[in-house]
Design a protein around this motif. Sequence first.
Motif, mmCIF file in Angstrom:
data_model
loop_
_atom_site.group_PDB
_atom_site.id
_atom_site.type_symbol
_atom_site.label_atom_id
_atom_site.label_comp_id
_atom_site.label_asym_id
_atom_site.label_seq_id
_atom_site.Cartn_x
_atom_site.Cartn_y
_atom_site.Cartn_z
ATOM 1 N N VAL A 1 0.827 -1.203 0.000
ATOM 2 C CA VAL A 1 0.000 0.000 0.000
ATOM 3 C C VAL A 1 0.867 1.261 0.000
ATOM 4 O O VAL A 1 0.608 2.211 -0.754
ATOM 5 C CB VAL A 1 -0.953 0.001 1.211
ATOM 6 C CG1 VAL A 1 -1.717 1.317 1.304
ATOM 7 C CG2 VAL A 1 -1.930 -1.170 1.108
ATOM 8 N N ILE A 2 1.891 1.292 0.850
ATOM 9 C CA ILE A 2 2.762 2.467 0.940
ATOM 10 C C ILE A 2 3.437 2.744 -0.400
ATOM 11 O O ILE A 2 3.467 3.877 -0.880
ATOM 12 C CB ILE A 2 3.815 2.282 2.047
ATOM 13 C CG1 ILE A 2 3.141 2.256 3.426
ATOM 14 C CG2 ILE A 2 4.865 3.386 1.999
ATOM 15 C CD1 ILE A 2 4.049 1.813 4.550
ATOM 16 N N TYR A 3 3.986 1.691 -0.993
ATOM 17 C CA TYR A 3 4.647 1.849 -2.287
ATOM 18 C C TYR A 3 3.665 2.329 -3.360
ATOM 19 O O TYR A 3 3.951 3.272 -4.112
ATOM 20 C CB TYR A 3 5.289 0.527 -2.698
ATOM 21 C CG TYR A 3 5.741 0.487 -4.133
ATOM 22 C CD1 TYR A 3 6.476 1.527 -4.695
ATOM 23 C CD2 TYR A 3 5.428 -0.608 -4.947
ATOM 24 C CE1 TYR A 3 6.893 1.478 -6.020
ATOM 25 C CE2 TYR A 3 5.840 -0.660 -6.269
ATOM 26 C CZ TYR A 3 6.561 0.386 -6.804
ATOM 27 O OH TYR A 3 6.951 0.345 -8.113
ATOM 28 N N GLY A 4 2.501 1.697 -3.414
ATOM 29 C CA GLY A 4 1.508 2.097 -4.410
ATOM 30 C C GLY A 4 1.079 3.544 -4.258
ATOM 31 O O GLY A 4 0.999 4.293 -5.237
ATOM 32 N N TRP A 5 0.827 3.965 -3.021
ATOM 33 C CA TRP A 5 0.364 5.330 -2.763
ATOM 34 C C TRP A 5 1.445 6.368 -3.078
ATOM 35 O O TRP A 5 1.174 7.380 -3.723
ATOM 36 C CB TRP A 5 -0.093 5.460 -1.318
ATOM 37 C CG TRP A 5 -0.591 6.827 -0.946
ATOM 38 C CD1 TRP A 5 -0.078 7.666 0.003
ATOM 39 C CD2 TRP A 5 -1.708 7.520 -1.513
ATOM 40 N NE1 TRP A 5 -0.798 8.823 0.062
ATOM 41 C CE2 TRP A 5 -1.816 8.770 -0.859
ATOM 42 C CE3 TRP A 5 -2.627 7.206 -2.508
ATOM 43 C CZ2 TRP A 5 -2.797 9.707 -1.171
ATOM 44 C CZ3 TRP A 5 -3.624 8.131 -2.826
ATOM 45 C CH2 TRP A 5 -3.693 9.365 -2.161
ATOM 46 N N THR A 6 2.675 6.116 -2.641
ATOM 47 C CA THR A 6 3.740 7.101 -2.899
ATOM 48 C C THR A 6 4.075 7.181 -4.390
ATOM 49 O O THR A 6 4.438 8.254 -4.894
ATOM 50 C CB THR A 6 5.006 6.769 -2.091
ATOM 51 O OG1 THR A 6 5.402 5.404 -2.336
ATOM 52 C CG2 THR A 6 4.777 6.968 -0.607
ATOM 53 N N MET A 7 3.936 6.068 -5.099
ATOM 54 C CA MET A 7 4.165 6.119 -6.540
ATOM 55 C C MET A 7 3.068 6.926 -7.239
ATOM 56 O O MET A 7 3.348 7.681 -8.188
ATOM 57 C CB MET A 7 4.236 4.711 -7.122
ATOM 58 C CG MET A 7 4.479 4.687 -8.639
ATOM 59 S SD MET A 7 5.995 5.543 -9.161
ATOM 60 C CE MET A 7 7.217 4.296 -8.783
ATOM 61 N N ILE A 8 1.836 6.797 -6.777
ATOM 62 C CA ILE A 8 0.740 7.600 -7.332
ATOM 63 C C ILE A 8 1.021 9.087 -7.120
ATOM 64 O O ILE A 8 0.855 9.905 -8.032
ATOM 65 C CB ILE A 8 -0.597 7.194 -6.691
ATOM 66 C CG1 ILE A 8 -1.019 5.811 -7.196
ATOM 67 C CG2 ILE A 8 -1.694 8.226 -6.995
ATOM 68 C CD1 ILE A 8 -2.201 5.220 -6.453
ATOM 69 N N LEU A 9 1.457 9.451 -5.911
ATOM 70 C CA LEU A 9 1.784 10.852 -5.624
ATOM 71 C C LEU A 9 2.949 11.319 -6.499
ATOM 72 O O LEU A 9 2.959 12.465 -6.971
ATOM 73 C CB LEU A 9 2.140 11.012 -4.145
ATOM 74 C CG LEU A 9 1.056 10.642 -3.127
ATOM 75 C CD1 LEU A 9 1.538 10.951 -1.707
ATOM 76 C CD2 LEU A 9 -0.251 11.360 -3.416
ATOM 77 N N THR A 10 3.919 10.439 -6.724
ATOM 78 C CA THR A 10 5.053 10.773 -7.580
ATOM 79 C C THR A 10 4.599 11.073 -9.002
ATOM 80 O O THR A 10 4.993 12.086 -9.606
ATOM 81 C CB THR A 10 6.063 9.611 -7.607
ATOM 82 O OG1 THR A 10 6.554 9.377 -6.282
ATOM 83 C CG2 THR A 10 7.238 9.928 -8.527
ATOM 84 N N LEU A 11 3.765 10.225 -9.540
ATOM 85 C CA LEU A 11 3.307 10.387 -10.925
ATOM 86 C C LEU A 11 2.430 11.628 -11.079
ATOM 87 O O LEU A 11 2.515 12.331 -12.095
ATOM 88 C CB LEU A 11 2.557 9.135 -11.367
ATOM 89 C CG LEU A 11 3.424 7.878 -11.491
ATOM 90 C CD1 LEU A 11 2.559 6.646 -11.714
ATOM 91 C CD2 LEU A 11 4.433 8.030 -12.624
#
Length: 358
Positions: free
Chosen positions: A263-273
């Motif tokens: 979840v953490i990885y998915g969420w931070t990648m969404i914020l990055t994109l």
Amino acid sequence: MLERKHYIDNLRWLTILLLFPFHAAQIWSGGEYCGFYIWEFTSRPMYVFSTFIYPWFMALLFVLAGISSNYALKKRSNKQFVAERFEKLMVPFLFGLLFLIPAVTYISEIYFNNYQGTYLHQYIMFFQKATDLTGYKGGFTPAHLWFLLYLFIIALLSLPVIMVRKKAMLDIPAGKLPYGGILLLFIPEWLMLHVLNIGGKSLGQFFMLYLFGYFILYDEEIQRKLKQYRFISLILSIVSGIIYTYLYCFAHLRNELETGLFVIYGWTMILTLLGYGQSYLNFANKISGYFTSASFPIYILHLNVLVIIAFFAVQLSIGIWGKFLLIVLLSLAVTILCYELVRRIPYVNLLFGISKKK
């Protein structure tokens, strides 16, 4: 008039195009943990690649849908919004379930089960054979069209929440949320991951992401913060992504710690994109305009094309990377040709979510 956020459109169609290499990599990914409609063997690079992008690319589509719905409901009534969602999502879902997906499992029946019967018999079996809903070795499955069904259900479920907020005149000051607070939104997403999690696809998680998009990430000030802190988001996503991928692929960890990292990885990648997208993807040209219009029909069509091509490609003696490139490039080209065909046929185009105007 609201200025169109082109980077939202561009992130959407680029993510959908990512499905071609992702699903092609599934042919050599997963091993005992998952499979695919055509599965040859486990390749470590393919397994790592598919594991690395899985936590965020479909989740991003639900966030983008939430943001887009906020803009859409500023110009449409609830009734118009529901009618549009039904035409774009449920009509293609029902059509695909009846006429597209059975062909995918037919290929799987032949490949895995040495099926030699007629397609008509297999078509009947598609609706009768109990499976785990993946359909990887035949039997009933919504396949990739689960996304259309989930998105339609979530759009309907979100409307009462939106209406209550409007009637109560509750002003949610999303723009005042600090960047640290935005990061911590992974916590409610993590909790909701366990709600109606069907085959690893959580309706609760995607509903929460849709609401984040609608109520928070649409906000201009929030978008500015994501752009300002995009490098921090990038570092967090890379670190958490590497740890998650290592634990999943090499340590074979399957517990709540792994779920949290997912979840953490998915969420931070969404914020990055979302942060970098504002700088590098906020443009419109002929290519972006074409794929913005074509993205959903391409999504609907791509799996049938890819599985059929993969069925023949894996039998060639050209090595794993040759097969992978052949499947990706040929599937993309044939899918676009199929889209060009169906969009020109009256009434048939409506079955693929292509509006009359297009």
